[in-house]
Scaffold this motif. Structure first.
Motif, PDB file in Angstrom:
ATOM      1  N   ARG A  41       0.838  -1.207   0.000  1.00  0.00           N
ATOM      2  CA  ARG A  41       0.000   0.000   0.000  1.00  0.00           C
ATOM      3  C   ARG A  41       0.872   1.257   0.000  1.00  0.00           C
ATOM      4  O   ARG A  41       0.583   2.237  -0.682  1.00  0.00           O
ATOM      5  N   GLN A  42       1.953   1.214   0.790  1.00  0.00           N
ATOM      6  CA  GLN A  42       2.865   2.359   0.864  1.00  0.00           C
ATOM      7  C   GLN A  42       3.537   2.594  -0.495  1.00  0.00           C
ATOM      8  O   GLN A  42       3.635   3.735  -0.953  1.00  0.00           O
ATOM      9  N   TYR A  43       3.989   1.521  -1.141  1.00  0.00           N
ATOM     10  CA  TYR A  43       4.600   1.647  -2.463  1.00  0.00           C
ATOM     11  C   TYR A  43       3.603   2.220  -3.475  1.00  0.00           C
ATOM     12  O   TYR A  43       3.977   2.999  -4.348  1.00  0.00           O
ATOM     13  N   ASP A  44       2.329   1.835  -3.344  1.00  0.00           N
ATOM     14  CA  ASP A  44       1.293   2.372  -4.227  1.00  0.00           C
ATOM     15  C   ASP A  44       1.106   3.865  -3.969  1.00  0.00           C
ATOM     16  O   ASP A  44       1.025   4.659  -4.911  1.00  0.00           O
ATOM     17  N   ARG A  45       1.070   4.270  -2.710  1.00  0.00           N
ATOM     18  CA  ARG A  45       0.921   5.699  -2.381  1.00  0.00           C
ATOM     19  C   ARG A  45       2.090   6.517  -2.909  1.00  0.00           C
ATOM     20  O   ARG A  45       1.917   7.649  -3.359  1.00  0.00           O
ATOM     21  N   LEU A  46       3.286   5.952  -2.858  1.00  0.00           N
ATOM     22  CA  LEU A  46       4.486   6.659  -3.330  1.00  0.00           C
ATOM     23  C   LEU A  46       4.632   6.618  -4.853  1.00  0.00           C
ATOM     24  O   LEU A  46       5.467   7.321  -5.414  1.00  0.00           O
ATOM     25  N   LEU A  48       5.562   3.923  -6.583  1.00  0.00           N
ATOM     26  CA  LEU A  48       6.608   2.990  -7.007  1.00  0.00           C
ATOM     27  C   LEU A  48       6.021   1.851  -7.826  1.00  0.00           C
ATOM     28  O   LEU A  48       6.533   1.499  -8.889  1.00  0.00           O
ATOM     29  N   VAL A  49       4.974   1.246  -7.318  1.00  0.00           N
ATOM     30  CA  VAL A  49       4.272   0.171  -8.004  1.00  0.00           C
ATOM     31  C   VAL A  49       2.790   0.526  -7.946  1.00  0.00           C
ATOM     32  O   VAL A  49       2.210   0.581  -6.863  1.00  0.00           O
ATOM     33  N   SER A  50       2.212   0.776  -9.101  1.00  0.00           N
ATOM     34  CA  SER A  50       0.807   1.191  -9.165  1.00  0.00           C
ATOM     35  C   SER A  50      -0.021   0.090  -9.814  1.00  0.00           C
ATOM     36  O   SER A  50      -0.074  -0.020 -11.038  1.00  0.00           O
ATOM     37  N   PRO A  51      -0.695  -0.725  -8.983  1.00  0.00           N
ATOM     38  CA  PRO A  51      -1.513  -1.801  -9.548  1.00  0.00           C
ATOM     39  C   PRO A  51      -2.804  -1.245 -10.149  1.00  0.00           C
ATOM     40  O   PRO A  51      -3.191  -0.110  -9.881  1.00  0.00           O
ATOM     41  N   ASP A  52      -3.445  -2.061 -10.976  1.00  0.00           N
ATOM     42  CA  ASP A  52      -4.754  -1.682 -11.511  1.00  0.00           C
ATOM     43  C   ASP A  52      -5.771  -1.735 -10.382  1.00  0.00           C
ATOM     44  O   ASP A  52      -5.534  -2.353  -9.340  1.00  0.00           O
ATOM     45  N   ARG A  53      -6.907  -1.096 -10.620  1.00  0.00           N
ATOM     46  CA  ARG A  53      -7.967  -1.068  -9.616  1.00  0.00           C
ATOM     47  C   ARG A  53      -9.234  -1.705 -10.169  1.00  0.00           C
ATOM     48  O   ARG A  53      -9.531  -1.589 -11.361  1.00  0.00           O
ATOM     49  N   GLY A  58     -10.451  -1.922  -5.334  1.00  0.00           N
ATOM     50  CA  GLY A  58      -9.507  -2.912  -4.833  1.00  0.00           C
ATOM     51  C   GLY A  58      -8.307  -3.018  -5.759  1.00  0.00           C
ATOM     52  O   GLY A  58      -8.419  -2.871  -6.967  1.00  0.00           O
ATOM     53  N   ARG A  59      -7.161  -3.258  -5.176  1.00  0.00           N
ATOM     54  CA  ARG A  59      -5.933  -3.372  -5.972  1.00  0.00           C
ATOM     55  C   ARG A  59      -5.839  -4.748  -6.614  1.00  0.00           C
ATOM     56  O   ARG A  59      -6.114  -5.757  -5.985  1.00  0.00           O
ATOM     57  N   ARG A  60      -5.388  -4.773  -7.870  1.00  0.00           N
ATOM     58  CA  ARG A  60      -5.131  -6.020  -8.586  1.00  0.00           C
ATOM     59  C   ARG A  60      -3.744  -5.927  -9.203  1.00  0.00           C
ATOM     60  O   ARG A  60      -3.457  -5.041 -10.000  1.00  0.00           O
ATOM     61  N   TYR A  61      -2.875  -6.854  -8.797  1.00  0.00           N
ATOM     62  CA  TYR A  61      -1.485  -6.855  -9.235  1.00  0.00           C
ATOM     63  C   TYR A  61      -1.285  -7.849 -10.378  1.00  0.00           C
ATOM     64  O   TYR A  61      -1.875  -8.922 -10.400  1.00  0.00           O
ATOM     65  N   LEU A  83      13.736   5.060  -1.156  1.00  0.00           N
ATOM     66  CA  LEU A  83      12.571   4.902  -2.023  1.00  0.00           C
ATOM     67  C   LEU A  83      12.493   5.976  -3.099  1.00  0.00           C
ATOM     68  O   LEU A  83      12.051   5.702  -4.216  1.00  0.00           O
ATOM     69  N   ALA A  84      12.937   7.186  -2.799  1.00  0.00           N
ATOM     70  CA  ALA A  84      12.951   8.243  -3.816  1.00  0.00           C
ATOM     71  C   ALA A  84      13.927   7.885  -4.937  1.00  0.00           C
ATOM     72  O   ALA A  84      13.634   8.103  -6.125  1.00  0.00           O
TER      73      ALA A  84
END
Length: 154
Positions: A41-46, A48-53, A58-61, A83-84
């Motif tokens: 979830r943190q990586y998605d907020r940043l 870094l890794v943006s899964p489909d919704r 809901g996240r789908r990887y 992470l940056a």
């Protein structure tokens, strides 16, 4: 696309399953990547890794997302990159992949234009008359000039 080989399999009903197909819920993606769901979830907020919704948000990887999560983990833990820095590395890798794809497209266009040019050139050469002899200017000293005076008109 990032230039990696796409794996695919054919499922019933004509559905195409590729590395880009979002199929894993966050708990399964966490298990496959060896990370905690909160980390995902943190990586998605940043970003870094943006899964489909899904429609319900809901996240789908996808398999590609799982691979990227493992890469982020390796860069963070093994290489000590923050992470940056990881986000910048991912952005640059995506940019390089896009540029490589563009170069491939332009190379294909140049190859096509060159083939068209060769074909047109061959058409022009085929249209030449073969009975004509190329002009060669006379060599100095070898020319013969015949002079005939004009006769006056009566």
């Amino acid at each position: 696309m990032d230039g990696r080989r796409r794996q695919s399999s054919r499922l019933g009903g004509g559905y195409q399953l590729t590395d880009e197909t979002p199929v894993y819920v966050i708990s399964v993606a966490a298990q496959l990547s060896g990370l905690h769901p909160q980390t995902l979830r943190q990586y998605d907020r940043l970003g870094l890794v943006s899964p489909d919704r899904t429609a319900g948000r809901g996240r789908r990887y996808s398999a590609r997302d799982i691979e990227l999560l493992r890469t982020v983990q390796a860069l963070s833990q093994d290489e000590g990159i923050n992470l940056a820095g990881i986000k910048r590395i991912i952005e640059l890798e995506n940019q390089v992949a896009a540029l490589q794809q563009r170069v491939a497209e332009l190379s294909a266009a140049v190859d096509g234009a060159a083939a068209t040019l060769r074909a047109r050139e061959a058409q022009v050469h085929a249209s030449y008359r073969r009975d004509l002899v190329p002009y060669q200017p006379p060599q100095p000293g070898n020319a013969l000039v015949v002079w005939r005076p004009k006769r006056p008109l009566d």
